[in-house]
Design a protein around this motif. Structure first.
Motif, short mmCIF file in Angstrom:
data_model
loop_
_atom_site.label_atom_id
_atom_site.label_comp_id
_atom_site.label_asym_id
_atom_site.label_seq_id
_atom_site.Cartn_x
_atom_site.Cartn_y
_atom_site.Cartn_z
N THR A 77 0.85 -1.19 0.00
CA THR A 77 0.00 0.00 0.00
C THR A 77 0.88 1.24 0.00
O THR A 77 1.93 1.28 0.65
N VAL A 78 0.46 2.23 -0.75
CA VAL A 78 1.18 3.50 -0.86
C VAL A 78 0.15 4.61 -0.73
O VAL A 78 -0.83 4.65 -1.47
N THR A 79 0.37 5.50 0.25
CA THR A 79 -0.56 6.60 0.48
C THR A 79 0.20 7.91 0.40
O THR A 79 1.21 8.09 1.08
N PHE A 80 -0.28 8.82 -0.45
CA PHE A 80 0.31 10.15 -0.58
C PHE A 80 -0.55 11.17 0.19
O PHE A 80 -1.77 11.03 0.25
N SER A 81 0.11 12.19 0.72
CA SER A 81 -0.60 13.32 1.33
C SER A 81 0.19 14.59 1.05
O SER A 81 1.35 14.54 0.62
N ASP A 82 -0.44 15.72 1.30
CA ASP A 82 0.19 17.04 1.12
C ASP A 82 0.79 17.20 -0.29
O ASP A 82 1.86 17.78 -0.47
N GLU A 83 0.07 16.70 -1.30
CA GLU A 83 0.58 16.71 -2.67
C GLU A 83 0.64 18.12 -3.25
O GLU A 83 -0.26 18.92 -3.06
N VAL A 84 1.76 18.41 -3.92
CA VAL A 84 1.98 19.68 -4.61
C VAL A 84 2.47 19.37 -6.02
O VAL A 84 3.33 18.50 -6.19
N ILE A 85 1.91 20.07 -7.01
CA ILE A 85 2.37 19.92 -8.39
C ILE A 85 2.66 21.31 -8.95
O ILE A 85 1.84 22.21 -8.81
N LYS A 86 3.82 21.46 -9.58
CA LYS A 86 4.19 22.70 -10.27
C LYS A 86 4.64 22.36 -11.67
O LYS A 86 5.23 21.31 -11.91
N ARG A 87 4.35 23.27 -12.58
CA ARG A 87 4.76 23.11 -13.98
C ARG A 87 5.51 24.38 -14.40
O ARG A 87 4.93 25.28 -14.98
N PRO A 88 6.82 24.43 -14.09
CA PRO A 88 7.57 25.66 -14.35
C PRO A 88 7.75 25.99 -15.82
O PRO A 88 8.00 27.14 -16.16
N GLN A 89 7.66 24.99 -16.69
CA GLN A 89 7.73 25.22 -18.13
C GLN A 89 7.16 24.01 -18.84
O GLN A 89 6.99 22.95 -18.25
N GLU A 90 6.90 24.17 -20.10
CA GLU A 90 6.37 23.08 -20.92
C GLU A 90 7.32 21.89 -20.88
O GLU A 90 8.53 22.05 -21.04
N GLY A 91 6.78 20.71 -20.60
CA GLY A 91 7.59 19.50 -20.60
C GLY A 91 8.35 19.24 -19.31
O GLY A 91 9.21 18.36 -19.26
N LYS A 106 4.14 13.81 0.85
CA LYS A 106 4.52 12.88 1.91
C LYS A 106 4.00 11.51 1.49
O LYS A 106 2.95 11.40 0.85
N VAL A 107 4.74 10.48 1.84
CA VAL A 107 4.34 9.12 1.49
C VAL A 107 4.40 8.22 2.72
O VAL A 107 5.27 8.38 3.58
N GLU A 108 3.45 7.31 2.78
CA GLU A 108 3.51 6.19 3.70
C GLU A 108 3.40 4.94 2.84
O GLU A 108 2.43 4.77 2.10
N ALA A 109 4.42 4.10 2.90
CA ALA A 109 4.44 2.86 2.13
C ALA A 109 4.54 1.69 3.11
O ALA A 109 5.29 1.75 4.08
N VAL A 110 3.76 0.64 2.82
CA VAL A 110 3.69 -0.50 3.73
C VAL A 110 3.87 -1.80 2.95
O VAL A 110 3.28 -1.97 1.88
N LYS A 111 4.69 -2.67 3.50
CA LYS A 111 4.81 -4.05 2.99
C LYS A 111 5.03 -4.95 4.21
O LYS A 111 6.01 -4.77 4.94
N ASP A 112 4.10 -5.87 4.40
CA ASP A 112 4.13 -6.75 5.57
C ASP A 112 4.22 -5.88 6.83
O ASP A 112 3.40 -5.00 7.02
N GLU A 113 5.25 -6.07 7.63
CA GLU A 113 5.41 -5.29 8.87
C GLU A 113 6.26 -4.03 8.67
O GLU A 113 6.46 -3.26 9.60
N THR A 114 6.78 -3.83 7.47
CA THR A 114 7.64 -2.68 7.20
C THR A 114 6.81 -1.47 6.81
O THR A 114 5.95 -1.55 5.94
N ARG A 115 7.07 -0.35 7.49
CA ARG A 115 6.42 0.92 7.17
C ARG A 115 7.51 1.95 6.86
O ARG A 115 8.49 2.05 7.57
N PHE A 116 7.29 2.71 5.80
CA PHE A 116 8.24 3.73 5.38
C PHE A 116 7.50 5.05 5.26
O PHE A 116 6.46 5.12 4.59
N HIS A 117 7.99 6.08 5.94
CA HIS A 117 7.41 7.42 5.88
C HIS A 117 8.48 8.39 5.41
O HIS A 117 9.59 8.39 5.94
#
Length: 115
Positions: A58-72, A79-90
């Motif tokens: 499972t992967v959960t994003f929060s506080d998402e920001v997107i900027k497009r400073p120029q074309e392309g 922020k991300v919280e990623a989970v696999k079995d008992e492992t949690r990554f923040h």
């Protein structure tokens, strides 16, 4: 143009990626700052380094920001919280994408700060 929904789908796909996906979507010119050794990687070493990352259940994003400073060019932060079995990554992350061709985007920068 990649709309916001597609941006987040693209980023999530990298957290849930196979080794092949990393090699096709991490640019040869990418620079990454990671929370684990070797911490700073560039070029083809970037894709090789993240290829060994677990495929998160499972992967959960929060506080998402997107900027497009120029074309392309798209810059995101989140922020991300990623989970696999008992492992949690923040972490707080940034990624920069560049468009190589129509509908062909790659990651040219990614950083993670563990929280």
């Amino acid at each position: 143009m990649m709309d916001d929904k597609r941006v987040w789908e693209f980023e999530r796909s990298l957290w849930e990626a196979s080794e092949e996906r990393y090699h096709s979507r991490v640019d040869d010119e990418c620079v990454m700052a990671l929370s684990h050794a070797p911490h700073l990687v560039a070029g083809s070493d970037a894709a090789d380094t993240v290829s060994g990352t677990p495929k998160w259940e499972t992967v959960t994003f929060s506080d998402e920001v997107i900027k497009r400073p120029q074309e392309g060019l798209i810059v995101i932060g989140y922020k991300v919280e990623a989970v696999k079995d008992e492992t949690r990554f923040h972490a707080t992350c940034t990624s920069v994408y560049r468009r190589r061709a129509h509908e062909d985007w790659t990651v040219v920068q990614h950083s993670q700060v563990v929280i």
